[in-house]
Design a protein around this motif. Structure first.
Motif, PDB file in Angstrom:
ATOM      1  N   ARG A 275       9.861   3.064  13.919  1.00 43.41           N
ATOM      2  CA  ARG A 275      11.176   2.407  14.021  1.00 43.41           C
ATOM      3  C   ARG A 275      12.265   3.429  14.350  1.00 43.41           C
ATOM      4  O   ARG A 275      13.134   3.172  15.185  1.00 43.41           O
ATOM      5  CB  ARG A 275      11.508   1.691  12.716  1.00 43.41           C
ATOM      6  N   CYS A 276      12.189   4.577  13.699  1.00 36.30           N
ATOM      7  CA  CYS A 276      13.218   5.591  13.933  1.00 36.30           C
ATOM      8  C   CYS A 276      13.145   6.171  15.337  1.00 36.30           C
ATOM      9  O   CYS A 276      14.175   6.543  15.915  1.00 36.30           O
ATOM     10  CB  CYS A 276      13.120   6.687  12.879  1.00 36.30           C
ATOM     11  N   LEU A 277      11.957   6.241  15.915  1.00 35.05           N
ATOM     12  CA  LEU A 277      11.843   6.664  17.311  1.00 35.05           C
ATOM     13  C   LEU A 277      12.551   5.671  18.227  1.00 35.05           C
ATOM     14  O   LEU A 277      13.205   6.059  19.204  1.00 35.05           O
ATOM     15  CB  LEU A 277      10.375   6.790  17.718  1.00 35.05           C
ATOM     16  N   ARG A 278      12.430   4.398  17.917  1.00 39.85           N
ATOM     17  CA  ARG A 278      13.102   3.370  18.723  1.00 39.85           C
ATOM     18  C   ARG A 278      14.618   3.474  18.578  1.00 39.85           C
ATOM     19  O   ARG A 278      15.363   3.161  19.512  1.00 39.85           O
ATOM     20  CB  ARG A 278      12.609   1.986  18.323  1.00 39.85           C
ATOM     21  N   ILE A 279      15.070   3.890  17.414  1.00 38.41           N
ATOM     22  CA  ILE A 279      16.512   4.041  17.200  1.00 38.41           C
ATOM     23  C   ILE A 279      17.032   5.285  17.915  1.00 38.41           C
ATOM     24  O   ILE A 279      18.023   5.236  18.641  1.00 38.41           O
ATOM     25  CB  ILE A 279      16.833   4.126  15.695  1.00 38.41           C
ATOM     26  N   SER A 280      16.372   6.414  17.700  1.00 37.95           N
ATOM     27  CA  SER A 280      16.883   7.667  18.253  1.00 37.95           C
ATOM     28  C   SER A 280      16.896   7.666  19.774  1.00 37.95           C
ATOM     29  O   SER A 280      17.723   8.338  20.400  1.00 37.95           O
ATOM     30  CB  SER A 280      16.085   8.865  17.723  1.00 37.95           C
TER      31      SER A 280
ATOM     32  N   ALA B 231       6.399  13.496  18.114  1.00 35.35           N
ATOM     33  CA  ALA B 231       5.317  12.513  18.047  1.00 35.35           C
ATOM     34  C   ALA B 231       4.783  12.331  16.631  1.00 35.35           C
ATOM     35  O   ALA B 231       4.083  11.354  16.358  1.00 35.35           O
ATOM     36  CB  ALA B 231       4.183  12.926  18.977  1.00 35.35           C
ATOM     37  N   SER B 232       5.118  13.240  15.712  1.00 34.48           N
ATOM     38  CA  SER B 232       4.676  13.073  14.328  1.00 34.48           C
ATOM     39  C   SER B 232       5.248  11.796  13.718  1.00 34.48           C
ATOM     40  O   SER B 232       4.678  11.251  12.770  1.00 34.48           O
ATOM     41  CB  SER B 232       5.077  14.290  13.480  1.00 34.48           C
ATOM     42  N   GLU B 233       6.345  11.295  14.266  1.00 36.19           N
ATOM     43  CA  GLU B 233       6.938  10.054  13.777  1.00 36.19           C
ATOM     44  C   GLU B 233       6.103   8.828  14.146  1.00 36.19           C
ATOM     45  O   GLU B 233       6.304   7.749  13.583  1.00 36.19           O
ATOM     46  CB  GLU B 233       8.355   9.884  14.335  1.00 36.19           C
TER      47      GLU B 233
ATOM     48  N   LEU C  64      16.426  -3.057  11.204  1.00 37.79           N
ATOM     49  CA  LEU C  64      17.278  -3.882  12.065  1.00 37.79           C
ATOM     50  C   LEU C  64      17.832  -3.112  13.257  1.00 37.79           C
ATOM     51  O   LEU C  64      17.971  -3.677  14.347  1.00 37.79           O
ATOM     52  CB  LEU C  64      18.409  -4.491  11.235  1.00 37.79           C
ATOM     53  N   PHE C  65      18.139  -1.834  13.093  1.00 38.84           N
ATOM     54  CA  PHE C  65      18.564  -1.036  14.239  1.00 38.84           C
ATOM     55  C   PHE C  65      17.428  -0.937  15.259  1.00 38.84           C
ATOM     56  O   PHE C  65      17.660  -0.908  16.463  1.00 38.84           O
ATOM     57  CB  PHE C  65      18.991   0.369  13.810  1.00 38.84           C
ATOM     58  N   ALA C  66      16.189  -0.865  14.776  1.00 32.94           N
ATOM     59  CA  ALA C  66      15.041  -0.767  15.680  1.00 32.94           C
ATOM     60  C   ALA C  66      14.778  -2.079  16.408  1.00 32.94           C
ATOM     61  O   ALA C  66      14.489  -2.086  17.605  1.00 32.94           O
ATOM     62  CB  ALA C  66      13.801  -0.343  14.900  1.00 32.94           C
TER      63      ALA C  66
END
Length: 221
Positions: free
Chosen positions: A105-110, A95-97, A20-22
């Motif tokens: 999703r976590c890249l979109r959050i961070s 980029a490993s994410e 949801l954060f993403a």
């Protein structure tokens, strides 16, 4: 219904928060939505397990940072102190994410939190203190200092570089999640991201023109 343990519930809340954060944004996602997505009936589940919304977000980012650290730490040990090499290590680790939906999703959050790293003050966010990630930032800063970049400009450039990398990877992650065909293949994309970020960091220090901007040309007639 089978009863879940505390750690299981905590993990479900983290996974729901990542989704949801993403998709809705760090400020847009509602805690009640996260609780419902995690299959919990207690509306105070986030407060119970994490203390607050900020605590939940820190838990999401701590997990993301731990995964990146496992890639970054060995790369950093083998890296020299040239600027391009250090930037390439950072881009490769981040980029490993892209490899998993969770990481995307976590890249979109961070990317939404890029200015909270602590780079501008020189004091790392608690999730970054003592990490290989922060050591890389310090070594990159040392390269810029050796090139004669004044410290205030150095800190602004480092912060901007992290923002550029984060935004570029978040957009690539969005394309993967949406099924959009990127303009370039991933190898070219990452090489170009490392190259352009290195160029940004290594640009010569500009000559200040004063608070009013460049002087207006004078009429010599």
């Amino acid at each position: 219904m089978a009863r879940t343990s505390g750690p299981e519930t905590r993990e479900k809340l983290i996974r729901a928060a990542e989704e949801l954060f993403a998709s809705r944004g760090v400020d847009g996602a509602q805690l009640r939505e996260i609780v419902a997505r995690a299959g919990q009936s207690n509306p105070s589940a986030v407060q119970y397990h994490f203390g607050s919304r900020a605590g939940l977000l820190d838990a999401v980012m701590a997990g993301r940072q731990a995964r990146t650290e496992r890639v970054l730490a060995p790369l950093l040990e083998r890296a020299g102190d040239d600027l391009r090499g250090l930037v390439t290590v950072l881009v490769t680790a981040e980029a490993s994410e892209l490899r998993t939906e969770r990481g995307r999703r976590c890249l979109r959050i961070s990317a939404q939190l890029s200015h909270e790293s602590g780079v501008r003050t020189g004091t790392p966010h608690p999730t970054l203190a003592g990490t290989a990630y922060w050591r890389l930032i310090e070594r990159t800063g040392a390269c810029l200092a050796a090139a004669g970049l004044p410290r205030p400009l150095l800190l602004e450039r480092l912060d901007l570089a992290l923002t550029v990398i984060g935004a570029a990877l978040a957009d690539r992650a969005r394309q993967y999640l949406d099924g959009t065909e990127p303009l370039t293949d991933e190898a070219l994309f990452l090489a170009d991201l490392a190259g352009t970020t290195t160029a940004l960091l290594g640009a010569p220090s500009p000559t200040p023109s004063g608070p009013s901007g460049p002087a207006e040309p004078t009429d010599s007639s």
